[in-house]
Design a protein around this motif. Structure first.
Motif, PDB file in Angstrom:
ATOM      1  N   UNK A 323       0.817  -1.222   0.000  1.00  0.00           N
ATOM      2  CA  UNK A 323       0.000   0.000   0.000  1.00  0.00           C
ATOM      3  C   UNK A 323       0.846   1.266   0.000  1.00  0.00           C
ATOM      4  N   UNK A 324       2.142   1.114   0.184  1.00  0.00           N
ATOM      5  CA  UNK A 324       3.013   2.277   0.293  1.00  0.00           C
ATOM      6  C   UNK A 324       3.337   2.857  -1.085  1.00  0.00           C
ATOM      7  N   UNK A 325       3.564   4.167  -1.166  1.00  0.00           N
ATOM      8  CA  UNK A 325       3.912   4.798  -2.448  1.00  0.00           C
ATOM      9  C   UNK A 325       5.322   4.428  -2.893  1.00  0.00           C
ATOM     10  N   UNK A 326       5.592   4.659  -4.163  1.00  0.00           N
ATOM     11  CA  UNK A 326       6.903   4.361  -4.745  1.00  0.00           C
ATOM     12  C   UNK A 326       8.003   5.104  -4.001  1.00  0.00           C
ATOM     13  N   UNK A 327       9.140   4.456  -3.837  1.00  0.00           N
ATOM     14  CA  UNK A 327      10.251   5.046  -3.101  1.00  0.00           C
ATOM     15  C   UNK A 327      10.194   4.649  -1.641  1.00  0.00           C
ATOM     16  N   UNK A 328       9.065   4.949  -1.011  1.00  0.00           N
ATOM     17  CA  UNK A 328       8.886   4.553   0.391  1.00  0.00           C
ATOM     18  C   UNK A 328       8.808   3.032   0.491  1.00  0.00           C
ATOM     19  N   UNK A 329       8.112   2.429  -0.480  1.00  0.00           N
ATOM     20  CA  UNK A 329       8.033   0.969  -0.489  1.00  0.00           C
ATOM     21  C   UNK A 329       9.428   0.367  -0.621  1.00  0.00           C
ATOM     22  N   UNK A 330      10.255   0.967  -1.475  1.00  0.00           N
ATOM     23  CA  UNK A 330      11.617   0.473  -1.648  1.00  0.00           C
ATOM     24  C   UNK A 330      12.421   0.574  -0.369  1.00  0.00           C
ATOM     25  N   UNK A 331      12.255   1.677   0.370  1.00  0.00           N
ATOM     26  CA  UNK A 331      12.964   1.862   1.631  1.00  0.00           C
ATOM     27  C   UNK A 331      12.537   0.823   2.660  1.00  0.00           C
ATOM     28  N   UNK A 332      11.220   0.632   2.809  1.00  0.00           N
ATOM     29  CA  UNK A 332      10.709  -0.322   3.796  1.00  0.00           C
ATOM     30  C   UNK A 332      11.072  -1.752   3.401  1.00  0.00           C
ATOM     31  N   UNK A 333      11.030  -2.036   2.098  1.00  0.00           N
ATOM     32  CA  UNK A 333      11.417  -3.372   1.625  1.00  0.00           C
ATOM     33  C   UNK A 333      12.902  -3.616   1.869  1.00  0.00           C
ATOM     34  N   UNK A 334      13.723  -2.595   1.638  1.00  0.00           N
ATOM     35  CA  UNK A 334      15.157  -2.729   1.918  1.00  0.00           C
ATOM     36  C   UNK A 334      15.391  -2.987   3.404  1.00  0.00           C
ATOM     37  N   UNK A 335      14.600  -2.341   4.274  1.00  0.00           N
ATOM     38  CA  UNK A 335      14.728  -2.569   5.712  1.00  0.00           C
ATOM     39  C   UNK A 335      14.379  -4.005   6.075  1.00  0.00           C
ATOM     40  N   UNK A 336      13.330  -4.534   5.457  1.00  0.00           N
ATOM     41  CA  UNK A 336      12.951  -5.919   5.711  1.00  0.00           C
ATOM     42  C   UNK A 336      14.020  -6.883   5.210  1.00  0.00           C
TER      43      UNK A 336
END
Length: 520
Positions: A323-336
Motif C-alpha cells: 500500500x506504500x507509495x513508490x520510493x517509500x516501499x523500496x525503503x521499507x522493503x530494503x529494511x525488511x
C-alpha cells in the motif's frame, strides 16, 4: 512486479553498500590470514555500538517482523511482552551472565558446558543447537522472508528463498562475524527507520490525514481488544499468552534462554573488547528493544482496520508494504531485506562456529587455523542449503510462524536454562544432573503436551523448568560429590557494574512498567 524503478534503485543501493562495507571490514592485512578468533569472534574487537546494533539485527528478522506483525494482527499488543520483557532480560544477562562467560574466554556455549561439566553435555547440546538453528530458525527466516519478497515482487517462493540465501552468503561468508556485526549497523538503521516510517504511514492512513495521534486514538477505539497487555481466560488467544504468567512465569525462562544462552545472540558479546564494552552494548540493545513493538507489532494491529479480510495473519506486513507509495516501499522493503539477511548471516555463522569448534575440532585437533575457518565456511553453505530444502515442508502450513517457533523451542528451553543457571551459580551441580535436566525437559514437555493439551505452552515452560530444576538438584545431591574443580568460582567474578549501566537498568525497568500500567 509491484516495485517501481525507484524502489529497485533504493534496494540496489542498499545491497551494493552492504557488500562494499562487508568487503572493507573483512579485508586481511598484508601477509595475514584469518584464524578462528578472527572469523568466529571478530578478533575480540567489537565496540559497544556494534554489539548492540548486531544483537538487535540478529534478533529482528522475518520471523519477528512478519511473524510478530501477524501475531499483532491476530492477538494484539499482548505479543509485545516478548519484546519489552526481553529488554529487562538483557540487563540481567549483562549484569550476571556475561562476567562469567568472558572470564572463561569461550567461543561457544557448548564450550562453557564442557569446561563446567564434561564432553557429553557439550556434544549433546551442540548437536541440539545445530538442529534447532537449521531446522527451526533458518527455515523460519527463509520461509517468512520469501513470503514477503513474493508479496512485494511476485518472485516465486523458492526463488525468493534462494536469492536471500545467496545474498547473505555473499557478504558474510568471507568475513565471518566481523563482517556480520559491522554491517549490522546499516541493517539496524534501515530496520528502525523503515519500520517506524511504516507505522507512521499506517496510522496516518487510519487517521484520515489528521495525524498519527488521531490514527492511534481511532485504532484504540475501533480495536480495543487489541490493546490488552494481560489477556483474560475468556480471550481466544489466552493459550498463547496466559495472563499474569507472562509477567511471573515461563516467559522469563524463554527470554533468559534466548538472550543469555543462545549462541547466535550471545556470540556478539563474547567478541567484545572487554566486559565493560559488552555491557554497554547490552544496554544499547535493551533500549532498542523498547522500540521494537512500534516497528513489528503496531503495523499488524493497524492492518486490522486497513486490511480486515486477510487470509492469514502473517500476510499483514507484506500487504501493508504494497500500500506504500513508490520510493517509500523500496525503503521499507530494503529494511525488511536487511533484517532477513542479518539474521541469516548470524545464524549460519553460529552454526559454523558450533560445528567447527565443538564437534569438528575434536575429530581433527591437529588441523590448522585456516583449515577450521575453511570448514566453517563450508558448514555455512551446507546449513543454508538444508534449510532451503526443508523450509516449505516444515512451515508451509502454519498461519503464525512466530508462535510455532516458540512452541517448538519451548520443549527444550527449560532444561537449558536449568543446566546453565545451576552450572554457573551452584558449584555442587554434576554433569549427570545437567544431562538429566536437558533430557528431562524434552520428555516432560512432551508428556505435558500429550496429556495436558489445554495447558498454555508458557505455563508448561514454567512448570517444566521447576521440575527440571528439582530433578537436577536431586541428582546432584544423590551423587554426594564435592564441588568439582571445574565449578565456577563466583568469588573470582566481578559482578559490579558502572553507574551508567545501573542508571540504564532502572530506566529500562521503569519504561516497561509504564507500558504495562498504560495498557493493563
Amino acid at each position: 512486479m509491484t516495485l517501481t524503478t525507484l524502489d529497485l534503485a533504493i534496494l540496489g543501493c542498499y545491497v551494493l553498500g552492504l557488500m562494499l562495507l562487508a568487503y572493507w571490514v573483512s579485508r586481511d592485512e598484508r601477509g595475514q590470514q584469518k584464524d578462528t578468533n578472527d572469523y568466529f569472534l571478530a578478533g575480540h574487537s567489537l565496540p559497544w555500538w556494534a554489539i548492540g546494533a548486531s544483537l538487535i539485527a540478529a534478533n529482528i528478522s522475518a520471523e519477528q517482523i512478519i511473524g510478530m506483525s501477524g501475531s499483532g494482527y491476530a492477538i494484539g499488543l499482548a505479543i509485545a511482552s516478548y519484546e519489552w520483557m526481553a529488554a529487562i532480560s538483557l540487563i540481567i544477562v549483562g549484569k550476571y551472565f556475561l562476567p562469567i562467560f568472558l572470564k572463561r574466554q569461550i567461543y561457544t556455549m557448548p564450550q562453557f558446558l564442557q569446561q563446567r561439566f564434561d564432553n557429553r553435555v557439550r556434544t549433546t547440546l551442540a548437536l541440539f543447537w545445530i538442529a534447532v538453528y537449521v531446522l527451526v530458525n533458518l527455515t523460519a527466516v527463509l520461509w517468512l522472508g520469501a513470503l514477503a519478497v513474493n508479496a512485494v515482487t511476485g518472485l516465486a517462493l523458492f526463488e525468493s528463498m534462494l536469492l536471500l540465501a545467496l545474498l547473505s552468503l555473499a557478504y558474510s561468508l568471507y568475513g565471518g562475524l566481523k563482517a556480520v556485526a559491522f554491517t549490522d549497523i546499516i541493517q539496524v538503521v534501515l530496520l528502525v527507520a523503515g519500520g517506524l516510517f511504516l507505522s507512521y504511514l499506517t496510522l496516518q492512513q487510519i487517521g484520515d490525514g489528521q495525524g498519527v495521534h488521531a490514527g492511534l486514538e481511532r485504532l484504540m477505539q475501533q480495536a480495543p481488544d487489541k490493546f490488552q497487555m494481560i489477556l483474560t481466560k475468556d480471550n481466544p488467544h489466552y493459550v498463547s499468552l496466559p495472563g499474569l504468567s507472562v509477567l511471573i512465569g515461563g516467559l522469563w525462562v524463554i527470554n533468559l534462554s534466548y538472550w543469555g544462552f543462545n549462541q547466535y545472540i550471545i556470540q556478539r558479546a563474547l567478541a567484545a573488547k572487554d566486559l565493560a564494552e559488552a555491557q554497554k552494548g547490552i544496554v544499547f540493545a535493551a533500549f532498542l528493544k523498547l522500540l521494537m513493538p512500534i516497528i513489528v507489532v503496531l503495523p499488524g494491529i493497524a492492518a486490522v482496520l486497513i486490511l480486515p479480510d486477510l487470509a492469514k495473519p502473517d500476510e499483514a506486513y507484506p500487504q501493508l508494504m504494497n500500500l506504500m507509495p513508490s520510493g517509500i516501499k523500496g525503503l521499507i522493503f530494503a529494511a525488511l531485506v536487511a533484517a532477513i539477511l542479518s539474521s541469516l548471516a548470524s545464524m549460519t555463522n553460529s552454526v559454523a562456529t558450533i560445528f567447527t569448534m565443538d564437534i569438528y575440532r575434536q575429530l581433527k585437533p591437529a588441523a590448522s587455523q585456516q583449515h577450521y575457518v575453511k570448514t566453517g565456511r563450508w558448514v555455512s553453505v551446507f546449513a543454508l542449503a538444508l534449510a532451503l530444502i526443508t523450509a516449505k515442508p516444515l512451515l508451509g502450513d502454519f498461519d503464525q510462524a512466530f508462535q510455532y517457533i516458540q512452541e517448538f523451542t519451548g520443549f527444550f528451553t527449560p532444561g537449558i536454562v536449568v543446566l546453565f543457571l545451576l552450572g554457573m551459580f551452584w558449584s555442587r551441580t554434576t554433569a549427570n544432573a545437567a544431562l538429566a535436566a536437558a533430557i528431562g525437559s524434552a520428555v516432560l514437555s512432551l508428556l505435558a503436551k500429550t496429556f495436558w493439551p489445554e495447558l498454555p505452552f508458557m505455563d508448561r515452560v514454567g512448570l517444566v523448568f521447576l521440575s527440571c530444576l528439582l530433578l537436577a538438584v536431586v541428582v546432584s545431591l544423590s551423587e554426594r560429590q564435592p564441588a568439582p574443580a571445574t565449578a565456577v568460582q563466583l568469588s573470582d567474578i566481578n559482578f559490579a557494574t558502572q553507574p551508567s549501566f545501573n542508571y540504564a537498568a532502572v530506566a529500562v525497568t521503569l519504561v516497561v512498567a509504564s507500558f504495562y500500567y498504560a495498557w493493563w
